[in-house]
Each structure stands twice: as structure tokens, then as C-alpha cells.
Design an enzyme around this catalytic site. Structure first.
Site, PDB file in Angstrom:
ATOM      1  N   GLY A 164      15.897  23.491   4.279  1.00  0.00           N
ATOM      2  CA  GLY A 164      14.544  23.733   4.810  1.00  0.00           C
ATOM      3  C   GLY A 164      13.929  22.433   5.314  1.00  0.00           C
ATOM      4  O   GLY A 164      14.021  21.406   4.649  1.00  0.00           O
ATOM      5  N   ARG A 201      20.848  26.060   7.233  1.00  0.00           N
ATOM      6  CA  ARG A 201      21.551  26.263   5.964  1.00  0.00           C
ATOM      7  C   ARG A 201      22.943  26.739   6.379  1.00  0.00           C
ATOM      8  O   ARG A 201      23.060  27.758   7.055  1.00  0.00           O
ATOM      9  CB  ARG A 201      20.839  27.313   5.112  1.00  0.00           C
ATOM     10  CG  ARG A 201      19.366  26.960   4.825  1.00  0.00           C
ATOM     11  CD  ARG A 201      18.774  27.900   3.804  1.00  0.00           C
ATOM     12  NE  ARG A 201      17.316  27.827   3.761  1.00  0.00           N
ATOM     13  CZ  ARG A 201      16.631  26.900   3.089  1.00  0.00           C
ATOM     14  NH1 ARG A 201      17.263  25.966   2.435  1.00  0.00           N
ATOM     15  NH2 ARG A 201      15.309  26.916   3.079  1.00  0.00           N
ATOM     16  N   ARG A 203      10.490  27.847  -4.381  1.00  0.00           N
ATOM     17  CA  ARG A 203      11.755  28.414  -4.872  1.00  0.00           C
ATOM     18  C   ARG A 203      11.680  28.617  -6.385  1.00  0.00           C
ATOM     19  O   ARG A 203      10.782  29.307  -6.833  1.00  0.00           O
ATOM     20  CB  ARG A 203      12.932  27.522  -4.469  1.00  0.00           C
ATOM     21  CG  ARG A 203      14.243  28.269  -4.392  1.00  0.00           C
ATOM     22  CD  ARG A 203      15.369  27.321  -4.051  1.00  0.00           C
ATOM     23  NE  ARG A 203      15.322  26.906  -2.668  1.00  0.00           N
ATOM     24  CZ  ARG A 203      15.893  27.572  -1.658  1.00  0.00           C
ATOM     25  NH1 ARG A 203      16.553  28.674  -1.898  1.00  0.00           N
ATOM     26  NH2 ARG A 203      15.816  27.140  -0.430  1.00  0.00           N
ATOM     27  N   ASP A 261      11.882  19.772  -6.317  1.00  0.00           N
ATOM     28  CA  ASP A 261      12.719  20.282  -7.416  1.00  0.00           C
ATOM     29  C   ASP A 261      13.980  19.456  -7.636  1.00  0.00           C
ATOM     30  O   ASP A 261      14.989  19.966  -8.108  1.00  0.00           O
ATOM     31  CB  ASP A 261      13.090  21.752  -7.136  1.00  0.00           C
ATOM     32  CG  ASP A 261      13.833  21.921  -5.817  1.00  0.00           C
ATOM     33  OD1 ASP A 261      13.901  20.960  -5.030  1.00  0.00           O
ATOM     34  OD2 ASP A 261      14.356  23.017  -5.570  1.00  0.00           O
ATOM     35  N   THR A 305      12.495  17.991   0.748  1.00  0.00           N
ATOM     36  CA  THR A 305      12.194  19.413   0.520  1.00  0.00           C
ATOM     37  C   THR A 305      10.757  19.512   0.034  1.00  0.00           C
ATOM     38  O   THR A 305      10.301  18.646  -0.714  1.00  0.00           O
ATOM     39  CB  THR A 305      13.135  20.051  -0.529  1.00  0.00           C
ATOM     40  OG1 THR A 305      12.556  21.304  -0.962  1.00  0.00           O
ATOM     41  CG2 THR A 305      13.323  19.202  -1.772  1.00  0.00           C
ATOM     42  N   ASP A 323      18.250  20.377  -2.652  1.00  0.00           N
ATOM     43  CA  ASP A 323      19.249  20.732  -3.641  1.00  0.00           C
ATOM     44  C   ASP A 323      20.590  21.193  -3.036  1.00  0.00           C
ATOM     45  O   ASP A 323      21.664  20.678  -3.383  1.00  0.00           O
ATOM     46  CB  ASP A 323      18.564  21.867  -4.431  1.00  0.00           C
ATOM     47  CG  ASP A 323      19.385  22.396  -5.529  1.00  0.00           C
ATOM     48  OD1 ASP A 323      19.838  21.590  -6.323  1.00  0.00           O
ATOM     49  OD2 ASP A 323      19.574  23.632  -5.570  1.00  0.00           O
ATOM     50  N   ASP A 364       9.793  21.530  -2.099  1.00  0.00           N
ATOM     51  CA  ASP A 364       9.769  22.122  -3.440  1.00  0.00           C
ATOM     52  C   ASP A 364       9.602  21.125  -4.591  1.00  0.00           C
ATOM     53  O   ASP A 364       9.249  21.518  -5.699  1.00  0.00           O
ATOM     54  CB  ASP A 364      11.058  22.931  -3.682  1.00  0.00           C
ATOM     55  CG  ASP A 364      11.216  24.076  -2.706  1.00  0.00           C
ATOM     56  OD1 ASP A 364      10.195  24.529  -2.154  1.00  0.00           O
ATOM     57  OD2 ASP A 364      12.355  24.516  -2.473  1.00  0.00           O
TER      58      ASP A 364
HETATM   59  O1  F6P Z   1      13.288  25.034  -0.021  1.00  0.00           O
HETATM   60  C1  F6P Z   1      12.144  25.111   0.781  1.00  0.00           C
HETATM   61  C2  F6P Z   1      11.694  26.516   0.913  1.00  0.00           C
HETATM   62  O2  F6P Z   1      10.569  26.546   1.762  1.00  0.00           O
HETATM   63  C3  F6P Z   1      11.400  27.261  -0.385  1.00  0.00           C
HETATM   64  O3  F6P Z   1      10.147  26.925  -0.921  1.00  0.00           O
HETATM   65  C4  F6P Z   1      11.539  28.688   0.040  1.00  0.00           C
HETATM   66  O4  F6P Z   1      11.902  29.516  -1.035  1.00  0.00           O
HETATM   67  C5  F6P Z   1      12.658  28.635   1.060  1.00  0.00           C
HETATM   68  O5  F6P Z   1      12.713  27.297   1.519  1.00  0.00           O
HETATM   69  C6  F6P Z   1      12.498  29.540   2.244  1.00  0.00           C
HETATM   70  O6  F6P Z   1      13.656  29.455   2.990  1.00  0.00           O
HETATM   71  P1  F6P Z   1      13.807  29.993   4.465  1.00  0.00           P
HETATM   72  O7  F6P Z   1      13.005  29.100   5.374  1.00  0.00           O
HETATM   73  O8  F6P Z   1      15.274  29.882   4.742  1.00  0.00           O
HETATM   74  O9  F6P Z   1      13.276  31.368   4.475  1.00  0.00           O
END
Ligand code: F6P
Length: 324
Positions: free
Chosen positions: A16, A77, A177, A135, A131, A108, A133
Site C-alpha cells: 500500500g 501487491r 489492518r 505495524d 505503511t 510487512d 498502519d
Molecule cells: O496496509 C495499508 C492498508 O491501507 C491497510 O490499512 C488496509 O487494510 C489495506 O492497506 C487496504 O489495502 P488495499 O489498498 O489493497 O485495499
């Protein structure tokens, strides 16, 4: 300090996007150039590594992007990188492009990918935590977290205005997340009535006690982390069960938290970590992530980085006090 061996660094952003990634790219390119090192950007993270999408990068172009959210290198991803075949292709492309060191900016999943990659690829990698998050172990803050919290606070402040005008309960779901960091920081920042995070089970019981006595004479804000075991929908129905008179709305802030100009802290963090990543490579370090712990630069092996950054006891304690 310069070991004289590194001539060409590849850099990419993965997972992300998060505000501050462009500042980290700028920091990387600037310090690399200072040491006479060529820099190539790998587009769309591991996907671009597998497809051989490399572009020359110069700090002069990146200087113009420090204030912008997102990542100018694009991101993805990558499913393909999870397979050995994908990683083998990526390694071949790095070799074919004469890349002798790599700076990886991501979360992560990015670091888990690097751990697997290091089993077949002997090119040194240094990671930068990027990120929203927060985390990741080995750093107090990840790139983009501060900006995301500021965005969440700005938006919840607005929700408070309407909640107070209508005497409504609002459940506001924030990202993160499996981590409650965004929820805790934004929830405390707006003085929410309750904050629900995945790391705590007690927070929901506190909320139920509080909402039972709620007389609909004011707004009532519940900030819920998306990873919380119940989720916004179930929290809403439980509240209704306990106090059927409440007028309730749910708002999911969603991807708005990922975008926008990086905060001053994230710009600074990006430049510090981008610079530190190149310096670590020059010192011969590999397979570790640069971070900031107690405001000092730090280096943590990837094996430790992938263990989740736990919400510390002090924050858990604050949650108990301010959520009641
Ligand atoms: O890891 C960053 C994040 O924004 C999380 O907070 C969230 O769960 C996820 O990515 C959303 O992913 P995507 O943009 O692939 O929907």
C-alpha cells in the site's frame, strides 16, 4: 565510510502506498548521487522487478515530488513474487541491469517478500518502513502513519460537528489492518467516546457500559479499527441492542487515509530513512530495515521486522482511561 563497491542502486516502493514515500526516494537518490552511485527506480514494486521495468532516477526530478502523497514509482501487491519462479525472474533482472544493491520501501508484506528473496538472491537489500498502519517492529513510526492519522482526525472532527448537531452516535471505521495504532492516535486526538482496537477485548465491554446510559443529548463518537474483531457493523447492532433509542450512523474513512500531502514528520522521516538506507549499504549492511527508535536511527534484521509492532502498555493504559 564508502566501501567503493556499490555502483548502482535499485529502489522500489511496494504494498500500500503511504505519504512520505516520495521523500524517501528523494533522500535515497540524493545521498547515492553524493557518493557517485547511479540510481534506478523499479516500477510497481516486485511486479516491475519481475517484468524488468527499470527507469533512471535523479534527485533533481524527485525533489519536485517530496510534498506529494502516493508514490511516483507506483506500487503493487505482487502475487507472482510469492512463487519461486517470480523471485528467480526478479533476481535475473536485477543482475541483467547491473544492480548491486537495493532499497525497498514498503510494509510487512514487502519485508516478508525480501526474507524469501534473500534465500536465492545475494544482492544486499536495505528496507525502509512505508505503511500507514505503523505495524512494523524496529521503528517507532512508519512512513505515512502520521499523515494518515492527521487525515483521520481532520475527517472525524467534521463528523463530530454533525454528530453533535443531531445528537447521534457515529461509528467511524479507520484503517490499520490488524493494528490499532491509527485508531488509538486518531481516537485520542478527537477525544472519542470509545476506541476499539484489535489488540484489546475489554474496550468493547467499556463501550457497552457507556452507551447503555447514553441519553441522546450529545454526539457520541466511536472510533473502530478495521481489524477489530467485531467490525463497525456488528458494533452498531450491539449498540442498538443495548440502547434501542440511539440514532446511529456508520462512516468508513477508507482510502482517503492513504492519500494527501505528507505531514512535515513524514517528509522528514522519509528523507532521514532514505539517506540512512544508502549509508547502511555503504557500510556493508544487508537484509535489515532502517528505522527510528527513540529518535535515533536504527537497523533491524528483516526476521525481527516482520513480527508485529505491538501497541505498548502506555497506550493500552490511556485507552482504558479515555475510553471510559
Ligand atoms: O496496509 C495499508 C492498508 O491501507 C491497510 O490499512 C488496509 O487494510 C489495506 O492497506 C487496504 O489495502 P488495499 O489498498 O489493497 O485495499
Amino acid at each position: 565510510m564508502d566501501n567503493g563497491k556499490i555502483k548502482h542502486i535499485g529502489v522500489f516502493t511496494s504494498g500500500g502506498d503511504s505519504p512520505g514515500m516520495n521523500a524517501a526516494l528523494f533522500g535515497t537518490a540524493k545521498v547515492a548521487e553524493q557518493h557517485g552511485i547511479r540510481v534506478s527506480g523499479i516500477l510497481k514494486g516486485y511486479e516491475g522487478m519481475i517484468d524488468g521495468h527499470f527507469i533512471p532516477l535523479e534527485s533533481q526530478q524527485l525533489q519536485k515530488t517530496v510534498h506529494r502523497g502516493g508514490t511516483v514509482l507506483k506500487t503493487a501487491r505482487s502475487e507472482r513474487f510469492m512463487a519461486l519462479e517470480g523471485r528467480q525472474l526478479a533476481f535475473k533482472n536485477l543482475q541483467d541491469n547491473d544492480i548491486d544493491a537495493v532499497v525497498a520501501i514498503g510494509g510487512d508484506g514487502t519485508f516478508k517478500g525480501l526474507l524469501a528473496f534473500s534465500e536465492i538472491c545475494d544482492i544486499p537489500f536495505i528496507g525502509i518502513p512505508g505503511t500507514i498502519d505503523n505495524d512494523i517492529s524496529g521503528t517507532d513510526y512508519t512512513l505515512g502513519f502520521d499523515s494518515a492519522v492527521n487525515t483521520a482526525i481532520e475527517n472525524i472532527d467534521k463528523i463530530k460537528d454533525t454528530a453533535e448537531s443531531h445528537n447521534r452516535v457515529f461509528i467511524v471505521e479507520v484503517m490499520g489492518r490488524d493494528s490499532g495504532y491509527i485508531a488509538i492516535h486518531s481516537g485520542l486526538g478527537v477525544a472519542a467516546d470509545a476506541i476499539l482496537i484489535p489488540e484489546s477485548g475489554e474496550d468493547f465491554l467499556q463501550l457497552l457500559k457507556k452507551v447503555k446510559d447514553y441519553k441522546s443529548e450529545d454526539g457520541f463518537i466511536v472510533v473502530v479499527s478495521e481489524g477489530d474483531e467485531l467490525g463497525a457493523g456488528l458494533v452498531a447492532s450491539k449498540i442498538k441492542e443495548i440502547n434501542s433509542k440511539v440514532d446511529l450512523r456508520i462512516t468508513k474513512l477508507g482510502h482517503v487515509q492513504r492519500g494527501g500531502n505528507p505531514s512535515s514528520l513524514d517528509r522528514m522521516l522519509g528523507i532521514r530513512l532514505g539517506s540512512a538506507a544508502v549509508r547502511a549499504l555503504l557500510l556493508g549492511r544487508r537484509n535489515a530495515m532502517v528505522g527510528v527508535l527513540d529518535n535515533q536511527l536504527s537497523l533491524t534484521p528483516f526476521e525481527q521486522v516482520v513480527k508485529q509492532h505491538q501497541v505498548n502498555d502506555e497506550l493500552q493504559e490511556l485507552l482504558k482511561i479515555f475510553g471510559t
